[in-house]
Design an enzyme around this catalytic site. Structure first.
Site, PDB file in Angstrom:
ATOM      1  CE1 TYR A 142      35.286 -45.527  29.814  1.00  0.00           C
ATOM      2  CE2 TYR A 142      36.902 -44.845  31.425  1.00  0.00           C
ATOM      3  CZ  TYR A 142      36.487 -44.944  30.111  1.00  0.00           C
ATOM      4  OH  TYR A 142      37.299 -44.458  29.111  1.00  0.00           O
ATOM      5  CE  LYS A 192      30.831 -33.674  21.891  1.00  0.00           C
ATOM      6  NZ  LYS A 192      31.147 -32.963  20.631  1.00  0.00           N
ATOM      7  CG  ASP A 249      40.682 -43.322  29.848  1.00  0.00           C
ATOM      8  OD1 ASP A 249      41.915 -43.299  29.979  1.00  0.00           O
ATOM      9  OD2 ASP A 249      40.031 -44.365  29.667  1.00  0.00           O
ATOM     10  CG  ASP A 253      46.258 -42.020  27.969  1.00  0.00           C
ATOM     11  OD1 ASP A 253      46.621 -41.768  29.143  1.00  0.00           O
ATOM     12  OD2 ASP A 253      46.019 -43.164  27.571  1.00  0.00           O
TER      13      ASP A 253
END
Ligand code: NAD
Length: 368
Positions: A142, A192, A249, A253
């Site tokens: 981000y 990953k 993120d 959620d």
């Protein structure tokens, strides 16, 4: 010793309503548990824009940097939708996170037994669930450069860059290990590493920090896509999950929905410890300003109250009092108290925001 300081930024929409109940809880701890705070109130978001023409005044920012902890309600609302991006209520919150350098975002997913049927998963998969996702909050894809939409030949290309330094990984890993020691002593790190170099470095640094300073904590590594599957297959296998900004993120959620309503979810964002060992800290419910129900006394104050419980535990080392507050919430839910967002298909009569506050204070009294 001087009382610890709390800066309360109630914000917009239901923010002031839910924070009103938190203030009653804070007063209760002062009166009944000899745990007094110096509380100051100020404006953030649309409320700050209305008064000062900016979503966070410099003086408020300075107070936030000074305070032992900041409690925030929610920001935003349709009234501010047309404002320039730099003036939008959310910018106030982003500025707080950035200038306080809050790199470690703690998102608990806890399923109270009384609400287990609210989850979209089967009761036995989620009942008693208590996990914590630690998401890196200030770096990664981000924020990484280069970023943008560029011309390339005869078409455009959108670019974002996943970038992590060793020190950024190290500090969030430490935060997760410290947290695990106060809980189930288990950390699962997710990335990953099979397809991303940043993931290879992430795994290496987390392992190194573990081996050097946290060998007593059980550490495992998991690819984040498998992590997503495991979270909905068997979430109780986890204690603390540590992961980067993007995966965090999404995974937080996903984990949040294991527990049912948005009105139940607290969070903490922590920075580096001060000289006294206390981290810079911002506590806030996960939900937004809920303009659809604002001003109607319908909002569930529990997410905000549980955010204060997190402050008791992580900023003020009052783990027992935090547990007392969490158990009071659990008791009122077990007794059947429900705000409108917690009404099941069977119906019933919802209670108001302040009635939920009354019930929690009564349960706190009963805990003495
Ligand atoms: P929201 O979280 O405000 O509301 C989503 C839905 O959940 C609504 O139906 C709302 O009524 C319900 N809800 C949320 N909190 C509740 C509570 N405590 N009790 C009962 N019901 C609750 O998200 P949204 O509608 O997407 O956004 C509304 C505004 O909030 C927007 O301006 C958005 O930018 C802002 N927002 C702010 C934050 C924040 O302050 N951290 C987070 C998300 C959204």
């Amino acid at each position: 010793m001087a009382n610890p300081t709390l800066l309360i930024l109630a914000g917009d929409g239901i923010g002031p309503e839910v924070m009103g109940q938190v203030t009653r809880v804070i007063d209760w701890f002062g009166a009944k548990r000899d745990l007094a705070f110096e509380v100051e109130h100020d404006l953030v978001g649309g409320a700050a824009y209305d008064k000062h023409g900016t979503p966070l005044h410099d003086d408020t920012m300075a107070k936030a940097l000074e305070a032992d902890a900041v409690l925030l309600g929610a920001v935003g609302g349709p009234k501010y939708d047309a404002l320039d991006f730099s003036l939008k209520p959310e910018r106030g919150l982003l500025r707080l996170r950035k200038e306080m350098d809050l790199f470690s975002n703690l998102r608990p997913a806890q399923c109270f037994d009384a609400l287990a049927d609210f989850s979209s998963l089967k009761r036995d998969v989620v009942a008693g669930l208590d996990i914590m996702i630690v998401r890196e909050l200030t770096s990664g894809v981000y924020f990484g450069e280069p970023r943008g939409i560029f011309e390339e030949g005869n078409e455009r290309v959108g670019i974002n860059t996943q970038r992590y330094t060793e020190s950024e990984i190290e500090r969030v890993a430490r935060s997760a290990f410290e947290l695990a020691r106060r809980r189930g002593n288990k950390v699962c790190s997710m990335e990953k590493a099979n397809v991303m170099e940043s993931g290879v470095l992430w795994r290496e640094v987390v392992q190194r920090v573990h081996d050097a300073d946290y060998a007593d904590v059980e550490l495992s590594h998991m690819y984040a896509d498998n992590g997503a599957m495991q979270l909905v297959r068997a979430p109780k296998q986890f204690d603390v999950i540590v992961t980067d900004n993007l995966f965090g993120d999404i995974l937080s959620d996903c984990a949040a929905m294991l527990t049912g309503s948005l009105g139940m979810l607290p969070s903490a964002s922590l920075g580096a410890p001060n000289a006294d060992g206390r981290p810079k800290a911002l506590y806030e419910p996960v939900h937004g300003s809920a303009p659809d129900i604002a001003g109607q006394g319908k909002a569930n104050p529990i997410a905000c109250i549980l955010s204060f419980a997190m402050a008791l535990r992580y900023s003020f080392d009052q783990g027992e009092e935090a547990t007392r507050l969490e158990q009071a919430v659990e008791k009122v839910l077990a007794d059947g108290a429900r705000t409108a967002d917690l009404m099941g298909p069977d119906g019933g009569t919802p209670i108001s925001t302040s009635q939920m506050g009354d019930a929690i204070l009564a349960a706190l009294d009963a805990s003495l």
